[in-house]
Design an enzyme around this catalytic site. Structure first.
Site, PDB file in Angstrom:
ATOM      1  N   TYR A 119       0.834  -1.209   0.000  1.00 59.96           N
ATOM      2  CA  TYR A 119       0.000   0.000   0.000  1.00 59.96           C
ATOM      3  C   TYR A 119       0.871   1.262   0.000  1.00 59.96           C
ATOM      4  CZ  TYR A 119      -3.916   3.020   1.514  1.00 59.96           C
ATOM      5  OH  TYR A 119      -4.885   3.994   1.602  1.00 59.96           O
ATOM      6  N   LYS A 170       0.976   3.950  -2.988  1.00 58.80           N
ATOM      7  CA  LYS A 170       0.519   5.328  -2.764  1.00 58.80           C
ATOM      8  C   LYS A 170       1.644   6.333  -3.023  1.00 58.80           C
ATOM      9  CE  LYS A 170      -3.795   4.412  -1.752  1.00 58.80           C
ATOM     10  NZ  LYS A 170      -4.880   4.800  -2.660  1.00 58.80           N
TER      11      LYS A 170
HETATM   12  P1  NAD Z   1     -13.213   1.284   1.080  1.00 59.24           P
HETATM   13  O1  NAD Z   1     -12.583  -0.059   1.234  1.00 59.24           O
HETATM   14  O2  NAD Z   1     -14.412   1.592   1.902  1.00 59.24           O
HETATM   15  O3  NAD Z   1     -13.579   1.562  -0.449  1.00 59.24           O
HETATM   16  C1  NAD Z   1     -12.753   1.151  -1.489  1.00 59.24           C
HETATM   17  C2  NAD Z   1     -13.578   1.102  -2.757  1.00 59.24           C
HETATM   18  O4  NAD Z   1     -12.753   0.655  -3.848  1.00 59.24           O
HETATM   19  C3  NAD Z   1     -14.746   0.118  -2.646  1.00 59.24           C
HETATM   20  O5  NAD Z   1     -15.854   0.700  -3.273  1.00 59.24           O
HETATM   21  C4  NAD Z   1     -14.243  -1.094  -3.433  1.00 59.24           C
HETATM   22  O6  NAD Z   1     -15.265  -1.881  -3.945  1.00 59.24           O
HETATM   23  C5  NAD Z   1     -13.458  -0.378  -4.533  1.00 59.24           C
HETATM   24  N1  NAD Z   1     -12.515  -1.268  -5.234  1.00 59.24           N
HETATM   25  C6  NAD Z   1     -11.493  -1.982  -4.707  1.00 59.24           C
HETATM   26  N2  NAD Z   1     -10.895  -2.707  -5.678  1.00 59.24           N
HETATM   27  C7  NAD Z   1     -11.561  -2.435  -6.839  1.00 59.24           C
HETATM   28  C8  NAD Z   1     -11.423  -2.905  -8.171  1.00 59.24           C
HETATM   29  N3  NAD Z   1     -10.505  -3.788  -8.530  1.00 59.24           N
HETATM   30  N4  NAD Z   1     -12.273  -2.393  -9.103  1.00 59.24           N
HETATM   31  C9  NAD Z   1     -13.224  -1.506  -8.765  1.00 59.24           C
HETATM   32  N5  NAD Z   1     -13.416  -1.034  -7.509  1.00 59.24           N
HETATM   33  C10 NAD Z   1     -12.588  -1.513  -6.562  1.00 59.24           C
HETATM   34  O7  NAD Z   1     -12.055   2.324   1.364  1.00 59.24           O
HETATM   35  P2  NAD Z   1     -12.039   3.930   1.393  1.00 59.24           P
HETATM   36  O8  NAD Z   1     -11.523   4.318   2.713  1.00 59.24           O
HETATM   37  O9  NAD Z   1     -13.318   4.488   0.907  1.00 59.24           O
HETATM   38  O10 NAD Z   1     -10.876   4.199   0.353  1.00 59.24           O
HETATM   39  C11 NAD Z   1     -11.050   4.887  -0.882  1.00 59.24           C
HETATM   40  C12 NAD Z   1      -9.677   5.326  -1.373  1.00 59.24           C
HETATM   41  O11 NAD Z   1      -9.123   6.235  -0.424  1.00 59.24           O
HETATM   42  C13 NAD Z   1      -8.666   4.186  -1.515  1.00 59.24           C
HETATM   43  O12 NAD Z   1      -7.837   4.422  -2.631  1.00 59.24           O
HETATM   44  C14 NAD Z   1      -7.856   4.301  -0.235  1.00 59.24           C
HETATM   45  O13 NAD Z   1      -6.564   3.774  -0.361  1.00 59.24           O
HETATM   46  C15 NAD Z   1      -7.837   5.811  -0.054  1.00 59.24           C
HETATM   47  N6  NAD Z   1      -7.534   6.256   1.297  1.00 59.24           N
HETATM   48  C16 NAD Z   1      -8.384   5.988   2.339  1.00 59.24           C
HETATM   49  C17 NAD Z   1      -8.060   6.443   3.616  1.00 59.24           C
HETATM   50  C18 NAD Z   1      -8.948   6.215   4.805  1.00 59.24           C
HETATM   51  O14 NAD Z   1      -8.509   6.493   5.926  1.00 59.24           O
HETATM   52  N7  NAD Z   1     -10.170   5.740   4.656  1.00 59.24           N
HETATM   53  C19 NAD Z   1      -6.873   7.152   3.823  1.00 59.24           C
HETATM   54  C20 NAD Z   1      -6.040   7.387   2.748  1.00 59.24           C
HETATM   55  C21 NAD Z   1      -6.378   6.943   1.485  1.00 59.24           C
END
Ligand code: NAD
Length: 254
Positions: free
Chosen positions: A158, A162
């Site tokens: 990850y 990133k």
């Molecule tokens: P989450 O797990 O709730 O959502 C992730 C989404 O990506 C889901 O809708 C999932 O179905 C979709 N997904 C995963 N693999 C996929 C694929 N192969 N094809 C299509 N869709 C796919 O997580 P989140 O927290 O909503 O994260 C969203 C983004 O934000 C991610 O890139 C994550 O790395 C980033 N992020 C999140 C946080 C946090 O604290 N929540 C912090 C930094 C970055």
């Protein structure tokens, strides 16, 4: 001033719209006037996002898509352009995360993370970027993480992906200008399903509250301002930038 951040008439392709940050972003962009194409693998959950938007009078459609399936990405981008005439904005949000010490992580797990969180973002941006170049307009917002700034045990794939997204963002900004901007958002710890284990960990939450100037976990709505800035005309002179939205996690020593 509200016009500056308006998304009225814009067609947005948003990946990972089924839940978490993606669902909130879809609602935010639709609320600002965009037609949001909600892409992802789980149609039922995407339909819930679309319903939440249409109930509020917004416009949205489900786009079934696994972003790691390159042929499907190419086909869907073509199909969207045929149906909607254009893609004005791409939000490259879908992502996955595995927690395991690097020394115990099988190569396949590491590779899968890079494939989803970096390679697939590149493929989607390439296909949409090619189309945006023809139209001489576009906004691409890649969702990175504070894990593009910090290292952390147990999330090697990850963190590597990133960090890669930040480099990809700068490179695409150089290549796709002057009419297309490419930026990233690096969220801190925001409560979603991706980090349920950490939310339940009292020691981690205590550390996070001590370390952030905001003294709390983030909420999906904390990203709305950054998203609208980079997706709208308000951000026309911002490109290649990674906007950190983390309550001060990476900027203060506490
Ligand atoms: P989450 O797990 O709730 O959502 C992730 C989404 O990506 C889901 O809708 C999932 O179905 C979709 N997904 C995963 N693999 C996929 C694929 N192969 N094809 C299509 N869709 C796919 O997580 P989140 O927290 O909503 O994260 C969203 C983004 O934000 C991610 O890139 C994550 O790395 C980033 N992020 C999140 C946080 C946090 O604290 N929540 C912090 C930094 C970055």
């Amino acid at each position: 001033m509200a016009d500056l951040f308006s998304m009225k008439g814009r067609v947005v392709l948003l990946t990972g719209a089924s839940r978490g940050l993606g669902r909130d972003m879809a609602l935010t962009l639709a609320g600002a006037g965009a037609t949001v194409l909600c892409a992802g693998r789980t149609v039922k959950e995407l339909e819930t996002t679309v319903r939440a938007i249409t109930r509020k009078g917004g416009k949205a459609h489900v786009v079934p898509l696994d972003i790691t399936d390159e042929a499907a990405v190419c086909q869907q981008v073509e199909a969207i352009v045929r149906r909607h005439r254009r893609i004005d904005v791409l939000i490259n949000n879908a992502g996955i995360l595995y927690r395991q010490d690097a020394v115990d992580t099988p190569t396949e797990t590491f590779r899968k993370t890079i494939e989803t969180d970096l390679v697939a973002q590149f493929v989607v941006a390439r296909e949409v970027g090619r189309h945006m170049l023809k139209r001489k307009y576009g906004r691409i917002v890649n969702i990175s993480s504070v894990m593009a700034i910090l290292g952390r045990a147990s999330v090697a794939g990850y963190v590597a992906a990133k960090h890669g997204v930040v480099g990809l963002t700068k490179t695409l900004a150089a290549e796709l200008g002057p009419n297309i901007t490419v930026n990233a958002i690096a969220p801190g710890y925001i409560r979603t399903e991706i980090n349920v284990a950490l939310q339940k960990n009292r020691d981690f939450s205590d550390m996070l509250e001590r370390r952030t100037a905001a003294s709390r976990w983030g909420k999906p709505e904390d990203l709305r301002g950054a998203l609208l800035l980079l997706a709208s005309d308000a951000g026309a002179y911002i490109t290649g930038h990674t906007l950190v939205v983390d309550g001060g996690l990476t900027t203060i020593l506490a």
